[in-house]
Design a protein around this motif. Structure first.
Motif, PDB file in Angstrom:
ATOM      1  N   GLY A  49       0.835  -1.191   0.000  1.00  0.00           N
ATOM      2  CA  GLY A  49       0.000   0.000   0.000  1.00  0.00           C
ATOM      3  C   GLY A  49       0.874   1.246   0.000  1.00  0.00           C
ATOM      4  N   VAL A  50       0.306   2.340  -0.464  1.00  0.00           N
ATOM      5  CA  VAL A  50       1.047   3.593  -0.604  1.00  0.00           C
ATOM      6  C   VAL A  50       0.236   4.733  -0.006  1.00  0.00           C
ATOM      7  CG1 VAL A  50       1.735   5.315  -2.340  1.00  0.00           C
ATOM      8  CG2 VAL A  50       2.391   2.929  -2.641  1.00  0.00           C
ATOM      9  N   ILE A  51       0.950   5.632   0.675  1.00  0.00           N
ATOM     10  CA  ILE A  51       0.362   6.892   1.143  1.00  0.00           C
ATOM     11  C   ILE A  51       1.116   8.006   0.418  1.00  0.00           C
ATOM     12  CG2 ILE A  51      -0.016   8.457   3.077  1.00  0.00           C
ATOM     13  CD1 ILE A  51       0.073   5.967   4.931  1.00  0.00           C
ATOM     14  N   ILE A  52       0.395   8.788  -0.369  1.00  0.00           N
ATOM     15  CA  ILE A  52       1.006   9.932  -1.043  1.00  0.00           C
ATOM     16  C   ILE A  52       0.990  11.105  -0.071  1.00  0.00           C
ATOM     17  CG2 ILE A  52       0.889  11.500  -3.017  1.00  0.00           C
ATOM     18  CD1 ILE A  52      -0.738   9.288  -4.485  1.00  0.00           C
ATOM     19  N   PHE A  53       2.174  11.664   0.201  1.00  0.00           N
ATOM     20  CA  PHE A  53       2.309  12.750   1.174  1.00  0.00           C
ATOM     21  C   PHE A  53       3.224  13.818   0.576  1.00  0.00           C
ATOM     22  CE2 PHE A  53       2.951  13.338   6.079  1.00  0.00           C
ATOM     23  CZ  PHE A  53       2.424  14.606   5.990  1.00  0.00           C
ATOM     24  N   PRO A  72      -3.707   3.470  -9.174  1.00  0.00           N
ATOM     25  CA  PRO A  72      -4.999   3.599  -8.487  1.00  0.00           C
ATOM     26  C   PRO A  72      -4.992   3.005  -7.075  1.00  0.00           C
ATOM     27  CG  PRO A  72      -5.200   2.329 -10.546  1.00  0.00           C
ATOM     28  CD  PRO A  72      -3.756   2.619 -10.338  1.00  0.00           C
ATOM     29  N   GLY A  73      -5.882   3.542  -6.236  1.00  0.00           N
ATOM     30  CA  GLY A  73      -6.084   2.997  -4.899  1.00  0.00           C
ATOM     31  C   GLY A  73      -5.129   3.505  -3.839  1.00  0.00           C
ATOM     32  N   CYS A  74      -4.328   4.504  -4.171  1.00  0.00           N
ATOM     33  CA  CYS A  74      -3.399   5.060  -3.182  1.00  0.00           C
ATOM     34  C   CYS A  74      -4.168   5.786  -2.088  1.00  0.00           C
ATOM     35  CB  CYS A  74      -2.448   6.057  -3.843  1.00  0.00           C
ATOM     36  SG  CYS A  74      -1.274   5.319  -4.980  1.00  0.00           S
ATOM     37  N   LYS A  75      -3.551   5.829  -0.923  1.00  0.00           N
ATOM     38  CA  LYS A  75      -4.073   6.636   0.171  1.00  0.00           C
ATOM     39  C   LYS A  75      -3.407   8.006   0.082  1.00  0.00           C
ATOM     40  CE  LYS A  75      -4.915   2.692   3.172  1.00  0.00           C
ATOM     41  NZ  LYS A  75      -4.590   2.053   4.461  1.00  0.00           N
ATOM     42  N   HIS A  76      -4.042   8.999   0.720  1.00  0.00           N
ATOM     43  CA  HIS A  76      -3.540  10.365   0.652  1.00  0.00           C
ATOM     44  C   HIS A  76      -3.470  10.975   2.043  1.00  0.00           C
ATOM     45  CE1 HIS A  76      -4.072  10.756  -3.780  1.00  0.00           C
ATOM     46  NE2 HIS A  76      -4.932   9.783  -3.549  1.00  0.00           N
ATOM     47  N   ARG A 106      -4.941  10.989   9.659  1.00  0.00           N
ATOM     48  CA  ARG A 106      -6.163  11.347   8.936  1.00  0.00           C
ATOM     49  C   ARG A 106      -6.080  10.968   7.463  1.00  0.00           C
ATOM     50  NH1 ARG A 106      -7.268  17.258   9.764  1.00  0.00           N
ATOM     51  NH2 ARG A 106      -9.417  16.659   9.513  1.00  0.00           N
ATOM     52  N   VAL A 107      -5.412   9.879   7.164  1.00  0.00           N
ATOM     53  CA  VAL A 107      -5.237   9.424   5.781  1.00  0.00           C
ATOM     54  C   VAL A 107      -6.584   9.079   5.161  1.00  0.00           C
ATOM     55  CG1 VAL A 107      -4.355   7.474   4.435  1.00  0.00           C
ATOM     56  CG2 VAL A 107      -2.866   8.631   6.044  1.00  0.00           C
ATOM     57  N   HIS A 108      -6.725   9.426   3.881  1.00  0.00           N
ATOM     58  CA  HIS A 108      -7.932   9.115   3.117  1.00  0.00           C
ATOM     59  C   HIS A 108      -7.567   8.208   1.951  1.00  0.00           C
ATOM     60  CE1 HIS A 108     -10.582  12.078   4.995  1.00  0.00           C
ATOM     61  NE2 HIS A 108      -9.540  12.888   5.017  1.00  0.00           N
ATOM     62  N   THR A 109      -8.439   7.275   1.637  1.00  0.00           N
ATOM     63  CA  THR A 109      -8.275   6.431   0.459  1.00  0.00           C
ATOM     64  C   THR A 109      -9.192   6.954  -0.621  1.00  0.00           C
ATOM     65  OG1 THR A 109      -7.828   4.525   1.866  1.00  0.00           O
ATOM     66  CG2 THR A 109      -8.394   4.070  -0.429  1.00  0.00           C
ATOM     67  N   SER A 110      -8.654   7.092  -1.828  1.00  0.00           N
ATOM     68  CA  SER A 110      -9.490   7.594  -2.917  1.00  0.00           C
ATOM     69  C   SER A 110     -10.247   6.458  -3.580  1.00  0.00           C
ATOM     70  CB  SER A 110      -8.634   8.335  -3.956  1.00  0.00           C
ATOM     71  OG  SER A 110      -7.744   7.459  -4.587  1.00  0.00           O
ATOM     72  N   TYR A 111     -11.460   6.756  -3.961  1.00  0.00           N
ATOM     73  CA  TYR A 111     -12.327   5.811  -4.671  1.00  0.00           C
ATOM     74  C   TYR A 111     -12.747   6.489  -5.965  1.00  0.00           C
ATOM     75  CZ  TYR A 111     -12.550   3.519  -0.152  1.00  0.00           C
ATOM     76  OH  TYR A 111     -12.219   2.898   1.026  1.00  0.00           O
ATOM     77  N   GLU A 112     -11.939   6.309  -7.008  1.00  0.00           N
ATOM     78  CA  GLU A 112     -12.241   6.926  -8.293  1.00  0.00           C
ATOM     79  C   GLU A 112     -13.593   6.447  -8.787  1.00  0.00           C
ATOM     80  OE1 GLU A 112     -10.672   9.386  -9.803  1.00  0.00           O
ATOM     81  OE2 GLU A 112      -9.077   9.390  -8.327  1.00  0.00           O
ATOM     82  N   GLY A 113     -14.348   7.359  -9.341  1.00  0.00           N
ATOM     83  CA  GLY A 113     -15.663   7.024  -9.859  1.00  0.00           C
ATOM     84  C   GLY A 113     -16.727   6.944  -8.784  1.00  0.00           C
ATOM     85  N   ALA A 114     -16.368   7.316  -7.556  1.00  0.00           N
ATOM     86  CA  ALA A 114     -17.335   7.259  -6.453  1.00  0.00           C
ATOM     87  C   ALA A 114     -18.421   8.302  -6.671  1.00  0.00           C
ATOM     88  CB  ALA A 114     -16.630   7.508  -5.127  1.00  0.00           C
TER      89      ALA A 114
END
Length: 182
Positions: A49-53, A72-76, A106-114
Protein backbone atom coordinates in the motif's frame (compact mmCIF):
# COMPACT_ATOMS: atom_id res chain seq x y z
CA UNK A 1 5.84 1.00 11.96
CA UNK A 2 3.48 2.23 9.28
CA UNK A 3 2.62 -0.65 6.93
CA UNK A 4 2.24 1.46 3.80
CA UNK A 5 5.16 3.07 2.01
CA UNK A 6 4.98 6.87 2.11
CA UNK A 7 5.68 8.66 -1.18
CA UNK A 8 7.40 12.02 -0.67
CA UNK A 9 9.15 14.46 -2.96
CA UNK A 10 12.71 14.39 -1.64
CA UNK A 11 15.35 13.44 0.93
CA UNK A 12 14.49 16.23 3.35
CA UNK A 13 10.87 15.02 3.36
CA UNK A 14 12.06 11.49 4.17
CA UNK A 15 14.10 12.88 7.06
CA UNK A 16 11.06 14.75 8.41
CA UNK A 17 8.84 11.65 8.09
CA UNK A 18 11.39 9.47 9.90
CA UNK A 19 11.61 12.04 12.74
CA UNK A 20 7.85 11.68 13.20
CA UNK A 21 7.12 7.97 12.56
CA UNK A 22 8.76 4.69 11.70
CA UNK A 23 8.08 4.26 8.00
CA UNK A 24 9.63 3.48 4.63
CA UNK A 25 9.53 6.10 1.89
CA UNK A 26 9.89 6.43 -1.86
CA UNK A 27 11.20 9.78 -3.08
CA UNK A 28 9.93 11.10 -6.39
CA UNK A 29 12.91 13.40 -6.82
CA UNK A 30 10.62 16.37 -7.35
CA UNK A 31 8.06 16.94 -10.07
CA UNK A 32 9.94 15.13 -12.85
CA UNK A 33 8.51 11.71 -12.06
CA UNK A 34 9.86 9.10 -14.44
CA UNK A 35 8.48 5.69 -15.41
CA UNK A 36 10.91 3.88 -13.09
CA UNK A 37 9.61 5.76 -10.04
CA UNK A 38 6.00 5.06 -11.07
CA UNK A 39 6.88 1.34 -11.37
CA UNK A 40 8.37 1.37 -7.85
CA UNK A 41 5.26 3.09 -6.50
CA UNK A 42 2.99 0.60 -8.31
CA UNK A 43 4.93 -2.33 -6.83
CA UNK A 44 4.77 -0.75 -3.38
CA UNK A 45 1.01 -0.24 -3.77
CA UNK A 46 0.55 -3.88 -4.76
CA UNK A 47 2.70 -5.27 -1.92
CA UNK A 48 2.16 -2.92 1.03
CA UNK A 49 0.00 0.00 0.00
CA UNK A 50 1.05 3.59 -0.60
CA UNK A 51 0.36 6.89 1.14
CA UNK A 52 1.01 9.93 -1.04
CA UNK A 53 2.31 12.75 1.17
CA UNK A 54 3.44 15.64 -1.03
CA UNK A 55 3.96 19.32 -0.30
CA UNK A 56 0.85 21.52 -0.05
CA UNK A 57 1.79 23.59 -3.10
CA UNK A 58 1.17 23.50 -6.85
CA UNK A 59 4.09 21.16 -7.57
CA UNK A 60 3.05 18.79 -4.78
CA UNK A 61 -0.52 18.66 -6.09
CA UNK A 62 0.78 17.98 -9.61
CA UNK A 63 2.88 15.07 -8.33
CA UNK A 64 -0.08 13.74 -6.31
CA UNK A 65 -2.32 13.79 -9.42
CA UNK A 66 0.27 12.05 -11.61
CA UNK A 67 0.76 9.24 -9.09
CA UNK A 68 -2.96 8.85 -8.34
CA UNK A 69 -3.75 8.63 -12.06
CA UNK A 70 -1.05 6.04 -12.78
CA UNK A 71 -1.34 4.02 -9.54
CA UNK A 72 -5.00 3.60 -8.49
CA UNK A 73 -6.08 3.00 -4.90
CA UNK A 74 -3.40 5.06 -3.18
CA UNK A 75 -4.07 6.64 0.17
CA UNK A 76 -3.54 10.37 0.65
CA UNK A 77 -2.19 12.40 3.56
CA UNK A 78 -2.55 16.17 3.44
CA UNK A 79 -0.71 18.68 5.60
CA UNK A 80 -2.04 22.24 5.92
CA UNK A 81 0.14 24.89 4.30
CA UNK A 82 0.48 26.70 7.64
CA UNK A 83 1.96 23.55 9.23
CA UNK A 84 4.42 23.07 6.35
CA UNK A 85 5.75 26.62 6.01
CA UNK A 86 8.96 27.97 7.52
CA UNK A 87 10.55 31.27 6.48
CA UNK A 88 8.39 31.40 3.35
CA UNK A 89 9.36 27.88 2.23
CA UNK A 90 6.49 25.40 1.85
CA UNK A 91 7.21 21.69 2.21
CA UNK A 92 6.71 18.55 4.26
CA UNK A 93 10.33 18.94 5.39
CA UNK A 94 9.30 22.05 7.35
CA UNK A 95 6.52 20.34 9.31
CA UNK A 96 6.85 19.37 12.94
CA UNK A 97 6.73 15.68 13.88
CA UNK A 98 3.33 16.32 15.53
CA UNK A 99 1.92 17.89 12.34
CA UNK A 100 3.17 14.93 10.30
CA UNK A 101 1.67 12.41 12.72
CA UNK A 102 -1.62 14.33 12.69
CA UNK A 103 -1.73 14.28 8.86
CA UNK A 104 -0.92 10.54 8.78
CA UNK A 105 -3.63 9.83 11.35
CA UNK A 106 -6.16 11.35 8.94
CA UNK A 107 -5.24 9.42 5.78
CA UNK A 108 -7.93 9.12 3.12
CA UNK A 109 -8.27 6.43 0.46
CA UNK A 110 -9.49 7.59 -2.92
CA UNK A 111 -12.33 5.81 -4.67
CA UNK A 112 -12.24 6.93 -8.29
CA UNK A 113 -15.66 7.02 -9.86
CA UNK A 114 -17.33 7.26 -6.45
CA UNK A 115 -20.73 8.88 -6.37
CA UNK A 116 -20.66 12.31 -4.80
CA UNK A 117 -22.50 12.71 -1.51
CA UNK A 118 -22.20 16.52 -1.77
CA UNK A 119 -23.14 18.58 -4.83
CA UNK A 120 -22.27 21.98 -6.31
CA UNK A 121 -25.32 23.58 -4.66
CA UNK A 122 -23.95 22.46 -1.28
CA UNK A 123 -20.66 24.24 -2.07
CA UNK A 124 -22.48 27.42 -3.07
CA UNK A 125 -24.63 27.30 0.08
CA UNK A 126 -21.54 26.76 2.23
CA UNK A 127 -19.74 29.73 0.68
CA UNK A 128 -17.02 27.50 -0.77
CA UNK A 129 -17.57 28.80 -4.32
CA UNK A 130 -19.09 32.04 -5.66
CA UNK A 131 -18.34 33.80 -2.37
CA UNK A 132 -15.88 36.63 -1.67
CA UNK A 133 -13.93 34.43 0.80
CA UNK A 134 -14.48 31.11 -0.99
CA UNK A 135 -10.77 30.27 -1.36
CA UNK A 136 -10.02 30.91 2.32
CA UNK A 137 -13.13 28.96 3.36
CA UNK A 138 -12.12 25.99 1.12
CA UNK A 139 -8.63 26.04 2.60
CA UNK A 140 -10.00 25.98 6.13
CA UNK A 141 -12.60 23.32 5.27
CA UNK A 142 -9.98 21.21 3.46
CA UNK A 143 -7.71 21.39 6.50
CA UNK A 144 -10.52 20.38 8.85
CA UNK A 145 -11.55 17.45 6.61
CA UNK A 146 -7.92 16.49 5.95
CA UNK A 147 -8.29 16.66 2.15
CA UNK A 148 -6.08 19.67 1.46
CA UNK A 149 -6.68 22.86 -0.49
CA UNK A 150 -7.82 23.06 -4.12
CA UNK A 151 -10.15 24.99 -6.40
CA UNK A 152 -13.94 24.51 -6.21
CA UNK A 153 -14.21 21.87 -8.93
CA UNK A 154 -11.36 19.82 -7.46
CA UNK A 155 -12.77 20.28 -3.97
CA UNK A 156 -16.07 18.73 -5.08
CA UNK A 157 -14.13 15.88 -6.71
CA UNK A 158 -12.12 15.26 -3.52
CA UNK A 159 -15.29 15.19 -1.44
CA UNK A 160 -16.50 12.41 -3.76
CA UNK A 161 -13.33 10.35 -4.12
CA UNK A 162 -12.63 10.46 -0.38
CA UNK A 163 -16.31 9.73 0.35
CA UNK A 164 -16.76 12.64 2.73
CA UNK A 165 -20.21 12.18 4.24
CA UNK A 166 -22.84 14.89 4.52
CA UNK A 167 -22.45 14.75 8.32
CA UNK A 168 -18.66 15.25 8.06
CA UNK A 169 -19.25 18.13 5.63
CA UNK A 170 -21.80 19.82 7.91
CA UNK A 171 -19.59 19.35 10.97
CA UNK A 172 -16.57 20.85 9.18
CA UNK A 173 -18.70 23.74 7.91
CA UNK A 174 -19.86 24.44 11.47
CA UNK A 175 -16.20 24.63 12.54
CA UNK A 176 -15.47 27.08 9.72
CA UNK A 177 -18.43 29.19 10.81
CA UNK A 178 -17.18 29.12 14.42
CA UNK A 179 -13.73 30.27 13.35
CA UNK A 180 -12.07 27.00 12.37
CA UNK A 181 -11.64 25.46 15.80
CA UNK A 182 -10.96 21.71 15.60
Amino acid sequence: MIKEIIVVEGRDDTTAIKRAVEADTIETGGSAINARIIQRIALAQKRRGVIIFTDPDHAGERIRKIIANKVPGCKHAFIPEADATRKGDIGVENASPDAIRHALARVHTSYEGAESLIDMEDLVGAGLIVHPNAAARRMEMGNILGIGYCNGKQFLKRLAIFQITRDEFISALAQVEEGGKE
